[in-house]
Write a protein that holds these residues in place. Structure first.
Motif, PDB file in Angstrom:
ATOM      1  N   TRP A  16       0.656  -1.079  -0.307  1.00 36.32           N
ATOM      2  CA  TRP A  16       0.068   0.024   0.000  1.00 36.32           C
ATOM      3  C   TRP A  16       0.689   1.148  -0.184  1.00 36.32           C
ATOM      4  CZ3 TRP A  16      -4.810  -0.948  -1.232  1.00 36.32           C
ATOM      5  CH2 TRP A  16      -5.021  -1.520  -1.556  1.00 36.32           C
ATOM      6  N   ASN A  20       0.063   3.880  -2.691  1.00 34.38           N
ATOM      7  CA  ASN A  20       0.343   5.022  -2.316  1.00 34.38           C
ATOM      8  C   ASN A  20       0.950   6.032  -2.772  1.00 34.38           C
ATOM      9  OD1 ASN A  20      -2.138   4.730  -1.227  1.00 34.38           O
ATOM     10  ND2 ASN A  20      -0.738   4.717   0.837  1.00 34.38           N
ATOM     11  N   ARG A  86       6.262  17.000  -5.185  1.00 34.95           N
ATOM     12  CA  ARG A  86       4.800  17.115  -4.614  1.00 34.95           C
ATOM     13  C   ARG A  86       3.868  18.519  -4.625  1.00 34.95           C
ATOM     14  NH1 ARG A  86       2.741  15.090   1.266  1.00 34.95           N
ATOM     15  NH2 ARG A  86       4.172  16.024   2.030  1.00 34.95           N
ATOM     16  N   SER A 201      -7.172  11.681  -8.022  1.00 31.86           N
ATOM     17  CA  SER A 201      -6.010  10.509  -8.273  1.00 31.86           C
ATOM     18  C   SER A 201      -4.488  11.123  -7.759  1.00 31.86           C
ATOM     19  CB  SER A 201      -5.264   9.901  -9.237  1.00 31.86           C
ATOM     20  OG  SER A 201      -5.870   9.889 -10.299  1.00 31.86           O
ATOM     21  N   TRP A 204      -4.936  11.876  -3.617  1.00 32.56           N
ATOM     22  CA  TRP A 204      -4.946  10.829  -3.227  1.00 32.56           C
ATOM     23  C   TRP A 204      -3.143  11.144  -2.732  1.00 32.56           C
ATOM     24  CZ3 TRP A 204      -7.971   7.088  -1.539  1.00 32.56           C
ATOM     25  CH2 TRP A 204      -7.435   5.773  -0.782  1.00 32.56           C
ATOM     26  N   THR A 205      -2.351  10.884  -3.839  1.00 30.29           N
ATOM     27  CA  THR A 205      -1.091  10.287  -2.959  1.00 30.29           C
ATOM     28  C   THR A 205      -0.351  12.074  -3.077  1.00 30.29           C
ATOM     29  OG1 THR A 205      -0.282   9.850  -5.317  1.00 30.29           O
ATOM     30  CG2 THR A 205       1.706  10.560  -4.522  1.00 30.29           C
ATOM     31  N   PHE A 207      -1.959  13.559  -0.420  1.00 28.43           N
ATOM     32  CA  PHE A 207      -2.003  13.669   1.309  1.00 28.43           C
ATOM     33  C   PHE A 207      -1.634  12.304   2.118  1.00 28.43           C
ATOM     34  CE2 PHE A 207      -5.119  17.200  -0.415  1.00 28.43           C
ATOM     35  CZ  PHE A 207      -4.635  18.192   0.107  1.00 28.43           C
ATOM     36  N   SER A 208      -1.929  11.265   0.825  1.00 31.36           N
ATOM     37  CA  SER A 208      -1.517   9.823   1.946  1.00 31.36           C
ATOM     38  C   SER A 208       0.260   9.270   1.785  1.00 31.36           C
ATOM     39  CB  SER A 208      -2.241   8.632   0.956  1.00 31.36           C
ATOM     40  OG  SER A 208      -1.641   8.265  -0.428  1.00 31.36           O
ATOM     41  N   THR A 209       1.264  10.429   1.608  1.00 31.96           N
ATOM     42  CA  THR A 209       1.968  10.239   1.097  1.00 31.96           C
ATOM     43  C   THR A 209       2.956  11.287   2.063  1.00 31.96           C
ATOM     44  OG1 THR A 209       2.950  10.856  -1.034  1.00 31.96           O
ATOM     45  CG2 THR A 209       2.705   8.683  -0.914  1.00 31.96           C
ATOM     46  N   ARG A 210       4.052  11.473   2.630  1.00 34.66           N
ATOM     47  CA  ARG A 210       4.853  12.017   3.599  1.00 34.66           C
ATOM     48  C   ARG A 210       6.086  12.009   2.567  1.00 34.66           C
ATOM     49  NH1 ARG A 210       5.021  13.825   9.390  1.00 34.66           N
ATOM     50  NH2 ARG A 210       3.008  14.089   8.442  1.00 34.66           N
TER      51      ARG A 210
END
Length: 501
Positions: A16, A20, A86, A201, A204-205, A207-210
């Motif tokens: 996952w 992400n 990002r 989409s 999504w990336t 806010f779901s990754t750092r």
């Protein structure tokens, strides 16, 4: 975990985590696939002849040539609360979504061409940092898997976008026919849905990754994580020869009546020669240089692996650009017997092209799952050679097939090639580049994708008119040949690359 050199190894990402990291590519590829499968249709619906299609597609190579190295250069030097890469692919996604809303509402050719320029520039802004993003976030052991995940989402996004007009027509009754000079309703609605999917989409990336901090990157890469601001500029060769060659091209177009799009090729050579000469003079004067001269200096100092892969990419993407520009007019003419863009037969053929594009992208998404294990068994280089050979065979089959249903076979082979093209060069390259300049080198690497596109866009109309007038299907033979050349060029890569997983 510490390496032998005392560096800390990046944490291994879960399924996952990889998901992400690359999910935003789903939306970006929705945008590219809608463009690739439908822009020729839109241009022809607005009255463009097949001979002029390549020139109108010039937006892609020109914007990619300018945007990607610049975005890569600045993303290497960006650290914000949102991260390093990002901010760029978020901004690109917002702009591309707006362009997708505008493109199918074109009522004039100039407006459609302008929307294509904006769309392609925005997609390039979003896409370029994603390539470096994976290189930033995954360990050497997971490089192939990281880029394979991108390929999965590229394939899935392209399937969804390519099939959208046909699905809207077949399942929901949305008309795929419009009066002359109008865009079919099924195409317009597909673009609206694609705009929403692209933005969602990418968010999504985001806010779901750092992203890793500068301190963490230094722990992973040591000195390679730092950009040296005192690094001297490389001294390029004298730009006189590039300027001279560009001038010769421009003069030949003027004197021998060649197609005007070839002016663009000559202008690109003139511009590159001028930039090379500017960089050379700055380097000899001991100046630090700005973004443009730094980018040219990095281009001159490409690692050997990147130089060989650049040659491979150059030939590979000639074939792909032929596929995207000419599949619709070839299939509608040779398999459906139609050239009238307002006819039912033409639009049925154009819808079938969307299905075929969905097939090759779907095959790519599935085949991408096999790439990490195949590369571990036979090596990255050999894996890519097999993919390129499959694509060459697939393009060659277009010369033999006249039943639309049988076109599924070459599309399966092209899908295998597409998966490898999207995965293996980047997995090989990211292991051979300095981490601090991963963004700019990935941007420069993509120049060798857009340069062949520029060549096809500016010169293919002239080539087709001289070599096989009114027989565009022979372009598929050219595509097959250049993929064979690309496969042969892979043999020159260092054996060390073949051992990387």
């Amino acid at each position: 975990m510490a390496s032998a050199a005392g560096r800390v190894e990046r944490p291994r990402l879960s399924f996952w985590g990889l998901w992400n990291l690359s999910f935003g590519f789903f939306g970006i590829q929705v945008g590219f696939a809608l463009q690739n499968a439908n822009v020729s249709r839109i241009f022809q619906s607005l009255g463009t002849s097949i001979d002029d299609l390549a020139f109108l597609w010039i937006a892609g190579p020109v914007t990619g040539l300018l945007v990607q190295p610049i975005i890569g250069y600045f993303s290497d030097r960006t650290w914000t609360p949102l991260g390093r890469r990002r901010p760029y692919f978020l901004a690109g996604a917002i702009l591309a979504s707006l362009a997708l809303l505008g493109m199918p509402n074109s009522h004039a050719l100039w407006f459609a061409a302008g929307m294509l320029w904006i769309l392609d520039a925005s997609l390039n802004i979003a896409m370029e940092p994603f390539r470096a993003f994976v290189g930033d976030m995954v360990s050497e052991r997971q490089r192939t898997a990281g880029y394979a995940f991108q390929t999965v989402f590229i394939g899935a996004g392209a399937v969804a976008a390519s099939l959208a007009p046909a699905v809207l027509t077949q399942l929901f009754g949305v008309s795929n026919v419009a009066p002359p000079g109008e865009i079919p309703p099924s195409v317009r609605l597909a673009f609206y849905i694609g705009a929403g999917a692209l933005l969602a989409s990418v968010l999504w990336t985001v806010f779901s990754t750092r992203e890793y901090s500068p301190e963490q990157m230094r722990a992973f890469e040591g000195e390679q994580a730092e950009i040296s601001h005192d690094e001297p500029l490389a001294v390029p060769l004298n730009g006189f020869w590039w300027v001279t060659f560009g001038a010769i091209v421009v003069i030949c177009v003027s004197q021998f009546g060649l197609d005007k799009p070839v002016y663009i090729l000559g202008g690109a050579l003139l511009a590159y020669g001028g930039l090379q000469e500017l960089t050379r003079r700055h380097a000899l004067a001991g100046k630090r240089g700005g973004p443009v001269t730094r980018i040219v200096s990095d281009l001159v100092q490409m690692p050997p692996t990147m130089k060989r892969l650049a040659l491979v990419q150059f030939f590979t993407w000639i074939a792909l650009f032929i596929l995207w520009i000419y599949t619709t007019p070839i299939v509608t003419r040779y398999m459906f017997g139609a050239t009238d863009t307002a006819s039912r037969s033409y639009n049925d053929g154009a819808d079938w092209v969307g299905v075929l594009f969905g097939i090759y992208n779907g095959v790519a998404a599935i085949y991408a799952f096999a790439l990490p294990s195949l590369a571990a068994r036979i090596g990255r280089v050999r894996t890519h050679v097999l993919g390129l050979l499959a694509g060459a065979f697939g393009f060659g089959l277009f010369l033999l097939i006249r039943d639309p249903l049988w076109l599924i076979l070459p599309m399966i082979l092209i899908g295998i090639a597409w998966a490898s093209i999207l995965t293996m060069p980047y997995a090989i390259l990211s292991s051979a580049l300095p981490q601090a300049k991963l963004g700019v080198f990935m941007g420069l690497f993509n120049m060798f994708i857009v340069l062949p596109q520029l060549l096809v866009s500016s010169a293919m109309g002239s080539i087709m008119g001289l070599a096989f007038p009114n027989e565009p299907i022979w372009l598929m033979g050219i595509a097959s040949l250049v993929l064979l050349i690309a496969a042969a060029a892979m043999r020159g890569l260092d054996h060390q690359s073949d051992s990387l997983r």
